[in-house]
Design a protein around this motif. Sequence first.
Motif, PDB file in Angstrom:
ATOM      1  N   VAL A   1       0.838  -1.208   0.000  1.00 35.83           N
ATOM      2  CA  VAL A   1       0.000   0.000   0.000  1.00 35.83           C
ATOM      3  C   VAL A   1       0.869   1.252   0.000  1.00 35.83           C
ATOM      4  N   MET A   2       1.919   1.248   0.792  1.00 36.89           N
ATOM      5  CA  MET A   2       2.788   2.419   0.877  1.00 36.89           C
ATOM      6  C   MET A   2       3.531   2.669  -0.439  1.00 36.89           C
ATOM      7  N   GLY A   3       3.611   1.675  -1.292  1.00 31.95           N
ATOM      8  CA  GLY A   3       4.252   1.840  -2.591  1.00 31.95           C
ATOM      9  C   GLY A   3       3.345   2.433  -3.652  1.00 31.95           C
ATOM     10  N   TRP A   4       2.062   2.501  -3.383  1.00 38.11           N
ATOM     11  CA  TRP A   4       1.120   3.068  -4.354  1.00 38.11           C
ATOM     12  C   TRP A   4       1.187   4.588  -4.327  1.00 38.11           C
ATOM     13  N   SER A   5       1.175   5.207  -5.479  1.00 39.09           N
ATOM     14  CA  SER A   5       1.190   6.676  -5.538  1.00 39.09           C
ATOM     15  C   SER A   5      -0.046   7.274  -4.876  1.00 39.09           C
ATOM     16  N   GLU A   6      -1.144   6.550  -4.905  1.00 32.93           N
ATOM     17  CA  GLU A   6      -2.376   7.038  -4.280  1.00 32.93           C
ATOM     18  C   GLU A   6      -2.243   7.164  -2.761  1.00 32.93           C
ATOM     19  N   ALA A   7      -1.251   6.498  -2.192  1.00 35.59           N
ATOM     20  CA  ALA A   7      -1.046   6.530  -0.749  1.00 35.59           C
ATOM     21  C   ALA A   7      -0.226   7.737  -0.307  1.00 35.59           C
ATOM     22  N   ASP A   8       0.346   8.461  -1.247  1.00 34.39           N
ATOM     23  CA  ASP A   8       1.234   9.575  -0.898  1.00 34.39           C
ATOM     24  C   ASP A   8       0.654  10.538   0.140  1.00 34.39           C
ATOM     25  N   PRO A   9      -0.611  10.958   0.021  1.00 32.61           N
ATOM     26  CA  PRO A   9      -1.135  11.907   1.015  1.00 32.61           C
ATOM     27  C   PRO A   9      -1.253  11.320   2.425  1.00 32.61           C
ATOM     28  N   PHE A  10      -1.142   9.999   2.530  1.00 32.43           N
ATOM     29  CA  PHE A  10      -1.334   9.336   3.818  1.00 32.43           C
ATOM     30  C   PHE A  10      -0.030   8.838   4.435  1.00 32.43           C
ATOM     31  N   MET A  11       1.092   9.194   3.834  1.00 33.17           N
ATOM     32  CA  MET A  11       2.387   8.677   4.275  1.00 33.17           C
ATOM     33  C   MET A  11       2.924   9.374   5.531  1.00 33.17           C
ATOM     34  N   VAL A  12       2.612  10.631   5.701  1.00 33.03           N
ATOM     35  CA  VAL A  12       3.112  11.421   6.825  1.00 33.03           C
ATOM     36  C   VAL A  12       1.931  12.127   7.487  1.00 33.03           C
ATOM     37  N   PRO A  13       2.115  12.578   8.727  1.00 33.16           N
ATOM     38  CA  PRO A  13       1.025  13.298   9.390  1.00 33.16           C
ATOM     39  C   PRO A  13       0.586  14.523   8.578  1.00 33.16           C
ATOM     40  N   VAL A  14      -0.686  14.822   8.651  1.00 37.40           N
ATOM     41  CA  VAL A  14      -1.216  16.015   7.986  1.00 37.40           C
ATOM     42  C   VAL A  14      -0.560  17.239   8.621  1.00 37.40           C
ATOM     43  N   ASP A  15       0.093  18.049   7.816  1.00 37.35           N
ATOM     44  CA  ASP A  15       0.692  19.289   8.316  1.00 37.35           C
ATOM     45  C   ASP A  15      -0.352  20.392   8.147  1.00 37.35           C
ATOM     46  N   TRP A  16      -1.285  20.404   9.080  1.00 45.99           N
ATOM     47  CA  TRP A  16      -2.442  21.284   8.950  1.00 45.99           C
ATOM     48  C   TRP A  16      -2.066  22.761   8.968  1.00 45.99           C
ATOM     49  N   ARG A  17      -0.970  23.119   9.611  1.00 49.54           N
ATOM     50  CA  ARG A  17      -0.556  24.530   9.626  1.00 49.54           C
ATOM     51  C   ARG A  17      -0.126  24.979   8.228  1.00 49.54           C
ATOM     52  N   ILE A  18       0.745  24.198   7.605  1.00 52.24           N
ATOM     53  CA  ILE A  18       1.224  24.545   6.259  1.00 52.24           C
ATOM     54  C   ILE A  18       0.085  24.521   5.257  1.00 52.24           C
ATOM     55  N   LEU A  19      -0.829  23.553   5.431  1.00 54.49           N
ATOM     56  CA  LEU A  19      -1.953  23.423   4.497  1.00 54.49           C
ATOM     57  C   LEU A  19      -3.073  24.434   4.771  1.00 54.49           C
ATOM     58  N   GLY A  20      -2.952  25.190   5.853  1.00 53.52           N
ATOM     59  CA  GLY A  20      -3.970  26.179   6.186  1.00 53.52           C
ATOM     60  C   GLY A  20      -5.280  25.561   6.661  1.00 53.52           C
ATOM     61  N   LEU A  21      -5.185  24.417   7.312  1.00 56.71           N
ATOM     62  CA  LEU A  21      -6.379  23.714   7.787  1.00 56.71           C
ATOM     63  C   LEU A  21      -6.537  23.955   9.292  1.00 56.71           C
ATOM     64  N   SER A  22      -6.814  25.172   9.654  1.00 56.49           N
ATOM     65  CA  SER A  22      -6.823  25.556  11.062  1.00 56.49           C
ATOM     66  C   SER A  22      -7.847  24.786  11.893  1.00 56.49           C
TER      67      SER A  22
END
Length: 89
Positions: free
Chosen positions: A17-38
């Motif tokens: 699963v981790m090798g699938w490109s579709e998994a990329d957004p789920f590989m690391v914690p959501v950086d909500w500050r950088i993404l502006g997801l307050s």
Amino acid sequence: MSTAEEWDQFKKVLNKVMGWSEADPFMVPVDWRILGLSDYPEIIKKPMDLGTVKSRMESEQYSSVQKALDDIRLIWSNCKTYNQDGKLQ
């Protein structure tokens, strides 16, 4: 308690699963500050990602494969919860 065979199977599936490109957004914690997801920390009380699952597995922090699977399910649940109101960008 899970058997060595169950852990081997889990590891194979996780790595696949981790090798699938579709998994990329789920590989690391959501950086909500950088993404502006307050509102992210208000909505998601227990963040989880595939990298954390893998790290916990490798350091034997899970007491069973079921506990690891619970965290995998949490990743998808968090995604669905946060994006349920059309917030997906």
